[in-house]
Design a protein around this motif. Structure first.
Motif, PDB file in Angstrom:
ATOM      1  N   GLU A 191       0.820  -1.215   0.000  1.00 19.88           N
ATOM      2  CA  GLU A 191       0.000   0.000   0.000  1.00 19.88           C
ATOM      3  C   GLU A 191       0.858   1.272   0.000  1.00 19.88           C
ATOM      4  O   GLU A 191       0.460   2.291  -0.561  1.00 19.88           O
ATOM      5  CB  GLU A 191      -0.935  -0.019   1.218  1.00 19.88           C
ATOM      6  N   LYS A 192       2.036   1.205   0.602  1.00 21.81           N
ATOM      7  CA  LYS A 192       2.932   2.367   0.645  1.00 21.81           C
ATOM      8  C   LYS A 192       3.818   2.462  -0.597  1.00 21.81           C
ATOM      9  O   LYS A 192       4.536   3.458  -0.774  1.00 21.81           O
ATOM     10  CB  LYS A 192       3.831   2.288   1.883  1.00 21.81           C
ATOM     11  N   GLY A 193       3.794   1.410  -1.435  1.00 20.66           N
ATOM     12  CA  GLY A 193       4.674   1.405  -2.613  1.00 20.66           C
ATOM     13  C   GLY A 193       6.112   1.095  -2.269  1.00 20.66           C
ATOM     14  O   GLY A 193       7.023   1.463  -3.024  1.00 20.66           O
ATOM     15  N   THR A 194       6.349   0.428  -1.129  1.00 16.81           N
ATOM     16  CA  THR A 194       7.716   0.133  -0.684  1.00 16.81           C
ATOM     17  C   THR A 194       7.988  -1.379  -0.633  1.00 16.81           C
ATOM     18  O   THR A 194       8.849  -1.832   0.113  1.00 16.81           O
ATOM     19  CB  THR A 194       7.967   0.735   0.710  1.00 16.81           C
ATOM     20  N   LEU A 195       7.253  -2.153  -1.425  1.00  8.77           N
ATOM     21  CA  LEU A 195       7.385  -3.605  -1.373  1.00  8.77           C
ATOM     22  C   LEU A 195       8.807  -4.060  -1.705  1.00  8.77           C
ATOM     23  O   LEU A 195       9.282  -5.084  -1.191  1.00  8.77           O
ATOM     24  CB  LEU A 195       6.397  -4.259  -2.341  1.00  8.77           C
ATOM     25  N   SER A 196       9.510  -3.271  -2.517  1.00  4.46           N
ATOM     26  CA  SER A 196      10.872  -3.642  -2.913  1.00  4.46           C
ATOM     27  C   SER A 196      11.803  -3.808  -1.706  1.00  4.46           C
ATOM     28  O   SER A 196      12.813  -4.505  -1.791  1.00  4.46           O
ATOM     29  CB  SER A 196      11.457  -2.601  -3.867  1.00  4.46           C
TER      30      SER A 196
END
Length: 312
Positions: free
Chosen positions: A243-248
Protein backbone atom coordinates in the motif's frame (compact mmCIF):
# COMPACT_ATOMS: atom_id res chain seq x y z
CA UNK A 1 -19.77 -50.89 6.56
CA UNK A 2 -17.00 -48.37 7.31
CA UNK A 3 -14.93 -46.75 4.59
CA UNK A 4 -11.91 -48.83 5.63
CA UNK A 5 -13.86 -52.08 5.27
CA UNK A 6 -14.78 -51.05 1.72
CA UNK A 7 -11.14 -50.48 0.78
CA UNK A 8 -9.59 -53.88 1.31
CA UNK A 9 -7.54 -53.51 -1.88
CA UNK A 10 -5.68 -50.57 -0.31
CA UNK A 11 -4.94 -52.27 3.00
CA UNK A 12 -1.23 -52.70 3.77
CA UNK A 13 -0.12 -55.09 6.54
CA UNK A 14 1.41 -53.45 9.59
CA UNK A 15 4.46 -55.69 9.34
CA UNK A 16 5.12 -54.40 5.80
CA UNK A 17 4.96 -50.78 6.96
CA UNK A 18 7.27 -51.52 9.88
CA UNK A 19 9.76 -53.19 7.59
CA UNK A 20 9.57 -50.31 5.10
CA UNK A 21 10.25 -47.68 7.79
CA UNK A 22 12.80 -49.68 9.78
CA UNK A 23 10.21 -50.02 12.55
CA UNK A 24 9.55 -46.26 12.57
CA UNK A 25 13.15 -45.50 13.37
CA UNK A 26 14.43 -42.03 14.21
CA UNK A 27 16.54 -42.14 11.02
CA UNK A 28 13.36 -42.56 8.96
CA UNK A 29 11.44 -39.76 10.69
CA UNK A 30 10.77 -36.85 8.31
CA UNK A 31 8.27 -34.59 10.05
CA UNK A 32 4.93 -33.93 11.69
CA UNK A 33 1.63 -34.40 9.88
CA UNK A 34 -1.70 -32.90 10.88
CA UNK A 35 -2.43 -35.74 13.29
CA UNK A 36 0.76 -37.75 13.72
CA UNK A 37 4.38 -38.39 12.86
CA UNK A 38 5.57 -39.10 9.31
CA UNK A 39 8.27 -41.60 8.31
CA UNK A 40 9.96 -42.30 5.00
CA UNK A 41 10.46 -45.83 3.74
CA UNK A 42 10.77 -48.28 0.85
CA UNK A 43 7.72 -50.48 0.40
CA UNK A 44 7.56 -53.50 -1.89
CA UNK A 45 4.27 -52.76 -3.62
CA UNK A 46 2.36 -54.00 -6.66
CA UNK A 47 4.28 -51.45 -8.75
CA UNK A 48 7.60 -52.64 -7.36
CA UNK A 49 9.78 -50.99 -4.72
CA UNK A 50 8.10 -47.68 -3.91
CA UNK A 51 9.32 -44.76 -1.81
CA UNK A 52 6.62 -43.94 0.74
CA UNK A 53 5.68 -41.46 3.44
CA UNK A 54 3.85 -43.22 6.28
CA UNK A 55 1.75 -40.96 8.51
CA UNK A 56 1.18 -42.69 11.82
CA UNK A 57 -1.96 -41.61 13.69
CA UNK A 58 -1.23 -40.29 17.17
CA UNK A 59 -4.40 -40.65 19.31
CA UNK A 60 -3.22 -37.74 21.48
CA UNK A 61 -4.05 -35.37 18.60
CA UNK A 62 -7.61 -33.99 18.69
CA UNK A 63 -9.95 -36.05 16.51
CA UNK A 64 -6.95 -37.87 14.98
CA UNK A 65 -8.93 -40.87 13.71
CA UNK A 66 -11.56 -38.62 12.12
CA UNK A 67 -8.86 -36.67 10.26
CA UNK A 68 -7.22 -39.92 9.15
CA UNK A 69 -10.49 -41.15 7.61
CA UNK A 70 -11.17 -37.73 6.09
CA UNK A 71 -7.78 -37.63 4.39
CA UNK A 72 -8.33 -41.09 2.90
CA UNK A 73 -11.73 -40.00 1.58
CA UNK A 74 -10.31 -36.88 -0.05
CA UNK A 75 -7.30 -38.60 -1.62
CA UNK A 76 -9.54 -41.32 -3.04
CA UNK A 77 -11.93 -38.84 -4.63
CA UNK A 78 -9.61 -36.01 -5.65
CA UNK A 79 -6.80 -37.17 -7.92
CA UNK A 80 -4.71 -34.48 -9.58
CA UNK A 81 -1.11 -34.02 -10.71
CA UNK A 82 -0.68 -31.35 -8.03
CA UNK A 83 -2.13 -33.31 -5.11
CA UNK A 84 -0.26 -35.99 -3.16
CA UNK A 85 -1.09 -39.59 -4.10
CA UNK A 86 -2.56 -42.27 -1.83
CA UNK A 87 -0.89 -45.69 -1.91
CA UNK A 88 -2.85 -47.31 0.89
CA UNK A 89 -3.41 -47.53 4.62
CA UNK A 90 -2.81 -49.76 7.62
CA UNK A 91 -5.47 -50.47 10.24
CA UNK A 92 -4.25 -53.19 12.56
CA UNK A 93 -4.41 -53.52 16.34
CA UNK A 94 -4.12 -49.95 17.67
CA UNK A 95 -2.24 -48.66 14.62
CA UNK A 96 -3.72 -46.49 11.89
CA UNK A 97 -1.26 -45.37 9.22
CA UNK A 98 -1.79 -43.44 6.00
CA UNK A 99 0.66 -44.44 3.26
CA UNK A 100 1.39 -41.90 0.49
CA UNK A 101 3.95 -41.59 -2.25
CA UNK A 102 7.08 -39.90 -0.93
CA UNK A 103 7.66 -36.40 -2.29
CA UNK A 104 11.44 -36.44 -2.35
CA UNK A 105 12.36 -32.74 -2.12
CA UNK A 106 10.34 -32.07 1.01
CA UNK A 107 8.24 -28.96 1.50
CA UNK A 108 8.40 -25.49 -0.03
CA UNK A 109 9.23 -23.77 3.26
CA UNK A 110 12.67 -25.42 3.17
CA UNK A 111 13.60 -23.55 -0.02
CA UNK A 112 12.14 -20.06 0.42
CA UNK A 113 15.58 -18.51 0.85
CA UNK A 114 17.35 -20.82 -1.56
CA UNK A 115 19.20 -19.52 -4.61
CA UNK A 116 18.50 -22.88 -6.27
CA UNK A 117 14.92 -21.77 -6.97
CA UNK A 118 14.91 -19.13 -9.71
CA UNK A 119 12.03 -16.73 -10.21
CA UNK A 120 10.69 -18.84 -13.09
CA UNK A 121 10.86 -22.01 -11.01
CA UNK A 122 9.07 -20.26 -8.13
CA UNK A 123 6.34 -19.11 -10.50
CA UNK A 124 5.94 -22.67 -11.78
CA UNK A 125 5.64 -23.98 -8.22
CA UNK A 126 3.05 -21.33 -7.31
CA UNK A 127 1.07 -22.09 -10.46
CA UNK A 128 1.06 -25.84 -9.83
CA UNK A 129 -0.01 -25.36 -6.22
CA UNK A 130 -2.79 -22.99 -7.34
CA UNK A 131 -4.01 -25.59 -9.83
CA UNK A 132 -4.16 -28.21 -7.09
CA UNK A 133 -6.13 -25.93 -4.76
CA UNK A 134 -8.41 -24.84 -7.59
CA UNK A 135 -9.22 -28.49 -8.28
CA UNK A 136 -10.10 -29.04 -4.62
CA UNK A 137 -12.23 -25.91 -4.42
CA UNK A 138 -14.20 -26.41 -7.59
CA UNK A 139 -15.64 -29.68 -6.73
CA UNK A 140 -16.17 -33.26 -7.61
CA UNK A 141 -19.78 -34.40 -7.96
CA UNK A 142 -21.04 -31.15 -6.50
CA UNK A 143 -18.69 -31.02 -3.54
CA UNK A 144 -15.60 -29.00 -2.80
CA UNK A 145 -12.78 -29.27 -0.31
CA UNK A 146 -11.59 -26.50 1.98
CA UNK A 147 -7.98 -27.32 2.79
CA UNK A 148 -7.91 -25.24 5.96
CA UNK A 149 -4.15 -25.21 6.59
CA UNK A 150 -2.61 -23.91 3.36
CA UNK A 151 1.01 -22.92 4.00
CA UNK A 152 4.41 -23.40 2.41
CA UNK A 153 4.93 -26.47 4.59
CA UNK A 154 1.87 -28.17 3.06
CA UNK A 155 3.17 -27.64 -0.50
CA UNK A 156 5.46 -30.58 -1.23
CA UNK A 157 7.98 -30.84 -4.07
CA UNK A 158 8.76 -33.98 -6.04
CA UNK A 159 12.04 -34.90 -7.72
CA UNK A 160 11.24 -32.61 -10.68
CA UNK A 161 10.15 -29.75 -8.37
CA UNK A 162 6.49 -30.27 -9.25
CA UNK A 163 4.36 -29.08 -6.32
CA UNK A 164 1.90 -31.41 -4.61
CA UNK A 165 -0.72 -30.19 -2.15
CA UNK A 166 -0.42 -32.21 1.05
CA UNK A 167 -1.60 -31.85 4.63
CA UNK A 168 -5.18 -32.80 3.79
CA UNK A 169 -5.93 -34.39 7.14
CA UNK A 170 -7.63 -31.25 8.46
CA UNK A 171 -9.64 -30.47 5.33
CA UNK A 172 -13.41 -30.03 5.26
CA UNK A 173 -15.68 -31.43 2.54
CA UNK A 174 -18.95 -29.71 1.64
CA UNK A 175 -20.99 -28.03 -1.02
CA UNK A 176 -19.25 -25.72 -3.48
CA UNK A 177 -18.41 -22.45 -1.66
CA UNK A 178 -19.29 -23.94 1.76
CA UNK A 179 -19.64 -22.06 5.00
CA UNK A 180 -18.38 -24.40 7.68
CA UNK A 181 -18.20 -23.61 11.36
CA UNK A 182 -14.94 -24.86 12.81
CA UNK A 183 -13.99 -24.82 16.47
CA UNK A 184 -10.33 -25.82 16.40
CA UNK A 185 -7.44 -27.08 14.29
CA UNK A 186 -7.04 -24.07 12.01
CA UNK A 187 -4.80 -21.74 13.97
CA UNK A 188 -1.55 -21.74 12.02
CA UNK A 189 0.20 -18.49 13.02
CA UNK A 190 0.82 -16.13 10.12
CA UNK A 191 -1.50 -17.89 7.65
CA UNK A 192 -4.92 -17.86 9.25
CA UNK A 193 -7.73 -15.83 7.68
CA UNK A 194 -8.66 -12.86 9.93
CA UNK A 195 -12.33 -13.52 9.14
CA UNK A 196 -12.03 -16.99 10.62
CA UNK A 197 -10.44 -15.57 13.77
CA UNK A 198 -13.39 -13.20 14.06
CA UNK A 199 -16.35 -15.52 13.47
CA UNK A 200 -15.07 -19.11 13.39
CA UNK A 201 -16.28 -19.71 9.82
CA UNK A 202 -13.82 -21.16 7.33
CA UNK A 203 -14.46 -21.11 3.58
CA UNK A 204 -12.63 -21.44 0.30
CA UNK A 205 -11.86 -17.73 0.69
CA UNK A 206 -9.88 -18.63 3.82
CA UNK A 207 -7.65 -20.89 1.71
CA UNK A 208 -7.19 -18.01 -0.73
CA UNK A 209 -5.99 -15.75 2.09
CA UNK A 210 -3.48 -18.36 3.23
CA UNK A 211 -2.29 -18.89 -0.34
CA UNK A 212 -1.72 -15.15 -0.66
CA UNK A 213 0.62 -15.38 2.33
CA UNK A 214 2.45 -18.24 0.58
CA UNK A 215 2.84 -16.08 -2.54
CA UNK A 216 4.48 -13.37 -0.45
CA UNK A 217 6.69 -16.00 1.20
CA UNK A 218 7.90 -17.03 -2.25
CA UNK A 219 8.44 -13.40 -3.26
CA UNK A 220 10.24 -12.35 -0.08
CA UNK A 221 12.23 -15.53 0.55
CA UNK A 222 11.07 -15.96 4.16
CA UNK A 223 8.40 -17.78 6.12
CA UNK A 224 5.18 -16.14 7.25
CA UNK A 225 6.10 -16.43 10.88
CA UNK A 226 9.51 -17.18 12.32
CA UNK A 227 9.46 -17.66 16.10
CA UNK A 228 13.25 -17.85 16.33
CA UNK A 229 13.87 -14.58 14.46
CA UNK A 230 11.00 -12.78 16.22
CA UNK A 231 9.93 -11.15 12.94
CA UNK A 232 6.42 -9.73 12.38
CA UNK A 233 3.85 -11.75 10.44
CA UNK A 234 4.65 -11.48 6.75
CA UNK A 235 1.04 -11.07 5.55
CA UNK A 236 0.25 -7.77 7.30
CA UNK A 237 3.81 -6.54 6.69
CA UNK A 238 3.53 -7.19 2.95
CA UNK A 239 0.10 -5.50 2.81
CA UNK A 240 1.54 -2.38 4.44
CA UNK A 241 4.55 -2.22 2.11
CA UNK A 242 2.35 -2.83 -0.95
CA UNK A 243 0.00 0.00 0.00
CA UNK A 244 2.93 2.37 0.64
CA UNK A 245 4.67 1.40 -2.61
CA UNK A 246 7.72 0.13 -0.68
CA UNK A 247 7.39 -3.61 -1.37
CA UNK A 248 10.87 -3.64 -2.91
CA UNK A 249 12.26 -3.29 0.61
CA UNK A 250 11.19 -6.84 1.53
CA UNK A 251 11.43 -8.65 -1.83
CA UNK A 252 14.28 -11.18 -1.94
CA UNK A 253 17.20 -9.33 -3.67
CA UNK A 254 18.25 -12.58 -5.37
CA UNK A 255 14.92 -12.59 -7.22
CA UNK A 256 14.85 -8.87 -8.01
CA UNK A 257 17.80 -9.28 -10.36
CA UNK A 258 15.90 -11.85 -12.43
CA UNK A 259 12.44 -10.30 -12.61
CA UNK A 260 10.61 -8.74 -15.45
CA UNK A 261 8.98 -5.59 -14.04
CA UNK A 262 5.52 -6.58 -15.25
CA UNK A 263 5.74 -10.06 -13.73
CA UNK A 264 6.69 -8.56 -10.36
CA UNK A 265 3.92 -5.98 -10.54
CA UNK A 266 1.23 -8.52 -11.46
CA UNK A 267 2.46 -11.14 -8.99
CA UNK A 268 2.47 -8.73 -6.05
CA UNK A 269 -0.96 -7.43 -7.08
CA UNK A 270 -2.61 -10.89 -7.06
CA UNK A 271 -0.87 -11.78 -3.78
CA UNK A 272 -2.17 -8.54 -2.24
CA UNK A 273 -5.71 -9.21 -3.49
CA UNK A 274 -5.65 -12.61 -1.80
CA UNK A 275 -5.12 -10.80 1.52
CA UNK A 276 -8.20 -8.59 1.22
CA UNK A 277 -9.92 -8.37 4.60
CA UNK A 278 -13.33 -9.15 3.10
CA UNK A 279 -13.39 -12.72 1.82
CA UNK A 280 -15.73 -11.97 -1.07
CA UNK A 281 -13.25 -9.36 -2.37
CA UNK A 282 -10.54 -11.99 -2.81
CA UNK A 283 -10.00 -13.70 -6.17
CA UNK A 284 -11.04 -17.32 -6.67
CA UNK A 285 -8.41 -19.98 -7.17
CA UNK A 286 -9.49 -20.20 -10.84
CA UNK A 287 -8.71 -16.49 -11.24
CA UNK A 288 -5.39 -16.92 -9.45
CA UNK A 289 -4.42 -19.76 -11.81
CA UNK A 290 -5.22 -17.57 -14.83
CA UNK A 291 -3.16 -14.67 -13.44
CA UNK A 292 -0.18 -16.88 -12.62
CA UNK A 293 -0.25 -18.44 -16.08
CA UNK A 294 -0.02 -14.95 -17.58
CA UNK A 295 2.75 -13.89 -15.18
CA UNK A 296 4.79 -17.01 -15.96
CA UNK A 297 4.48 -16.34 -19.72
CA UNK A 298 5.60 -12.73 -19.21
CA UNK A 299 8.71 -13.83 -17.32
CA UNK A 300 9.57 -16.60 -19.77
CA UNK A 301 9.18 -14.24 -22.74
CA UNK A 302 11.41 -11.72 -20.96
CA UNK A 303 14.12 -14.31 -20.35
CA UNK A 304 13.98 -15.60 -23.94
CA UNK A 305 14.35 -12.05 -25.27
CA UNK A 306 17.24 -11.42 -22.89
CA UNK A 307 18.99 -14.63 -23.99
CA UNK A 308 18.52 -13.69 -27.66
CA UNK A 309 20.09 -10.28 -27.05
CA UNK A 310 23.09 -11.85 -25.36
CA UNK A 311 23.62 -14.26 -28.27
CA UNK A 312 23.24 -11.46 -30.81
Amino acid sequence: MSILQQLGHLRIPLEDVKQATNNFSAENFIGYGGYGLVYRGELLHSDGLTMIAAKRVDPRFNHAEYHFLSEIEVLLSYKHANIVSLIGFCDEYDEKILVQGLVTHGSLDQYLGSTNLTWVKRLQICLGAARGLSYLHNGWEGQSVVHGVVKSRSILLDNTWQPKIGGLGLCMIGRVRPNIFVKDGFHTPGYVDPTYLKNGVITTESDVYSFGVVLFEVLCGREAFDRDMNKPFLGPLARTHYEKGTLSQIVDPFLTKQMNHESLKDFSAIAYQCLEKLGTARPTMIEIVQKLEKILRLQQDFERALAFQQVS
